[in-house]
Design an enzyme around this catalytic site. Structure first.
Site, short mmCIF file in Angstrom:
data_model
loop_
_atom_site.label_atom_id
_atom_site.label_comp_id
_atom_site.label_asym_id
_atom_site.label_seq_id
_atom_site.Cartn_x
_atom_site.Cartn_y
_atom_site.Cartn_z
N PRO A 203 -4.28 -0.53 1.94
CA PRO A 203 -3.27 0.18 1.16
C PRO A 203 -3.14 1.60 1.69
O PRO A 203 -4.15 2.26 1.95
CB PRO A 203 -3.85 0.19 -0.26
CG PRO A 203 -5.29 -0.14 -0.13
CD PRO A 203 -5.50 -0.81 1.19
N CYS B 167 -10.27 6.98 -3.30
CA CYS B 167 -9.34 8.05 -2.90
C CYS B 167 -10.01 9.41 -3.04
O CYS B 167 -10.60 9.73 -4.06
CB CYS B 167 -8.07 8.00 -3.75
SG CYS B 167 -6.91 9.29 -3.26
N ASN C 61 -13.90 -1.18 6.37
CA ASN C 61 -12.74 -0.35 6.72
C ASN C 61 -13.23 0.99 7.29
O ASN C 61 -14.31 1.46 6.96
CB ASN C 61 -11.89 -0.13 5.45
CG ASN C 61 -10.87 0.98 5.60
OD1 ASN C 61 -10.94 2.00 4.91
ND2 ASN C 61 -9.92 0.81 6.49
C1 FMN Z 1 -1.48 8.17 4.77
C2 FMN Z 1 -2.61 7.47 4.11
C3 FMN Z 1 -2.49 6.99 2.82
C4 FMN Z 1 -3.54 6.33 2.20
N1 FMN Z 1 -3.35 5.81 0.95
C5 FMN Z 1 -4.33 5.02 0.40
C6 FMN Z 1 -4.10 4.31 -0.82
O1 FMN Z 1 -3.03 4.36 -1.41
N2 FMN Z 1 -5.13 3.55 -1.30
C7 FMN Z 1 -6.33 3.43 -0.63
O2 FMN Z 1 -7.23 2.72 -1.10
N3 FMN Z 1 -6.56 4.10 0.49
C8 FMN Z 1 -5.58 4.85 1.05
N4 FMN Z 1 -5.80 5.45 2.25
C9 FMN Z 1 -7.08 5.22 2.95
C10 FMN Z 1 -6.97 4.00 3.88
O3 FMN Z 1 -6.73 2.82 3.16
C11 FMN Z 1 -8.28 3.86 4.68
O4 FMN Z 1 -9.33 3.65 3.78
C12 FMN Z 1 -8.57 5.08 5.53
O5 FMN Z 1 -7.42 5.52 6.21
C13 FMN Z 1 -9.68 4.76 6.54
O6 FMN Z 1 -9.28 3.78 7.45
P1 FMN Z 1 -8.84 4.15 8.96
O7 FMN Z 1 -9.93 5.04 9.54
O8 FMN Z 1 -8.75 2.81 9.62
O9 FMN Z 1 -7.53 4.87 8.88
C14 FMN Z 1 -4.77 6.15 2.88
C15 FMN Z 1 -4.90 6.64 4.17
C16 FMN Z 1 -3.85 7.28 4.80
C17 FMN Z 1 -4.03 7.77 6.22
#
Ligand code: FMN
Length: 333
Positions: free
Chosen positions: A14, A98, A198
């Protein structure tokens, strides 16, 4: 859990402002096993806020599909979960990760990592209020001195959640720095629910390494899918063939990008679609040569035709020359 099998699954995370309907469809086309909405505020839901409700639009082709909710009030969580259930998603995910100040300050998101009694109450009452599966997404802990993921994983399982996604960073890291996957195998030993990893997975190679080193059930891709939705296809291909796919050709990348833009326009209308698409150019056009000026222009256009024309010119003038390995002069001669 019901009809979702998380074994060897590859999920789209998400992401607020990113995982809207067109983007999810793109990822689904390339093989994402489960996709989620952006997080949805339960207070907005129970107050019947239209913008909040709009975030939950989805279609059957996205299944299995999850709606992620967040909140710090048990009653609102229960009521919101009942509202969400009526839309018939395949699961409800609770955001306990979050890091953003106003979310944490409300005692929701990663704020719950500091109050496990409240976290337990929120998860178990949400689980009891609906018939569809409830899952949880969280982090390793609040900061490096208070990593409590083992305790949290047991709590989540005992509260009745059907799977747990672990963003392998702490709250204080935000989205920066390395992800630490070293806790996952211990978590796997101590709970039976599927564990999804993740954080920092930006390539097929990294995804496979995470599968091999952590014994996780699934991996969840977030920023690694932005402008790169074929990452799901690559990982799936590895499972099938034990080989890594080369990246798509430049032409295929552009076709995918324009296909995504088209979906965005169909869903949001031309002006809004074009403007909201701007956040994807960096990802799609990464590593293209002589692209800076083109990208600057794309960021200003408000009509689809201007974009298609600009891309076509770029493609004809630059990419074909590179593909054919010709200099501009030799092409003319
Ligand atoms: C722009 C953006 C918006 C995000 N919004 C959410 C969200 O709505 N809900 C959530 O659980 N995590 C949110 N996250 C976190 C991501 O789901 C993820 O946990 C985080 O980016 C780490 O993964 P990555 O290193 O692969 O990017 C968001 C991340 C980004 C960059």
């Amino acid at each position: 859990m019901n009809n979702i099998d998380f074994k060897n699954s590859i999920l789209l995370a998400p992401m607020e402002g990113i995982t809207d309907f067109p983007f999810r469809i793109m990822c689904k086309k390339f093989g994402a096993d489960v996709v989620y909405t952006e997080f949805v505020n339960v207070e907005g839901l129970v107050r019947n806020n239209q913008k909040t409700h709009n975030k939950m639009f989805f279609t059957d082709e996205e299944r299995p599909f999850g709606i992620q909710i967040y909140g710090g009030n048990k009653c609102s969580m229960e009521n919101a979960a009942k509202i969400v259930e009526k839309l018939n998603p395949d699961l409800i995910d609770i955001n306990c990760g979050c890091w953003v100040k106003n979310v944490v300050g409300n005692g929701s998101g990663a704020g719950l990592l500091k109050d496990l009694i409240k976290m337990e109450a929120i998860i178990s009452s949400t689980v009891k209020s609906v018939k569809i599966p409830v899952t949880v997404k969280t982090r390793l802990g609040w900061d490096e001195n208070s990593i409590n993921i083992l305790e949290v994983a047991k709590l989540v399982e005992n509260a009745g959640a059907k799977a747990l996604t672990i963003h392998c960073r702490t709250r204080s890291q935000g989205h920066n720095g390395d992800a630490d996957y070293s806790f996952i195998s211990k978590v796997k030993e101590s709970v039976k629910i599927p564990i999804i990893v993740n954080g920092n997975i930006f390539s097929q190679e990294k995804a496979i390494e995470v599968f091999k080193t952590t014994n996780c059930d699934g991996v969840m891709i977030a920023r690694g899918a932005i402008g790169n939705p074929w990452i799901f296809r690559s990982i799936k291909n590895y499972f099938a063939t034990k080989t890594f796919l080369p990246p798509p050709s430049l032409k295929e990348k552009i076709d995918i990008m324009l296909n995504h833009l088209q979906l965005e326009i169909e869903y949001k209308g031309e002006k809004r679609g074009v403007i909201e698409f701007r956040k994807y150019y960096n990802g799609y056009l990464k590593n293209f040569s002589n692209i800076a000026q083109v990208r600057a222009k794309l960021m200003l256009y408000i009509s689809a035709n201007e974009i298609f024309e600009c891309i076509e010119n770029y493609f004809n003038n630059t990419i074909l020359l590179e593909v054919e390995n010709l200099s501009p002069l030799s092409k003319l001669s």
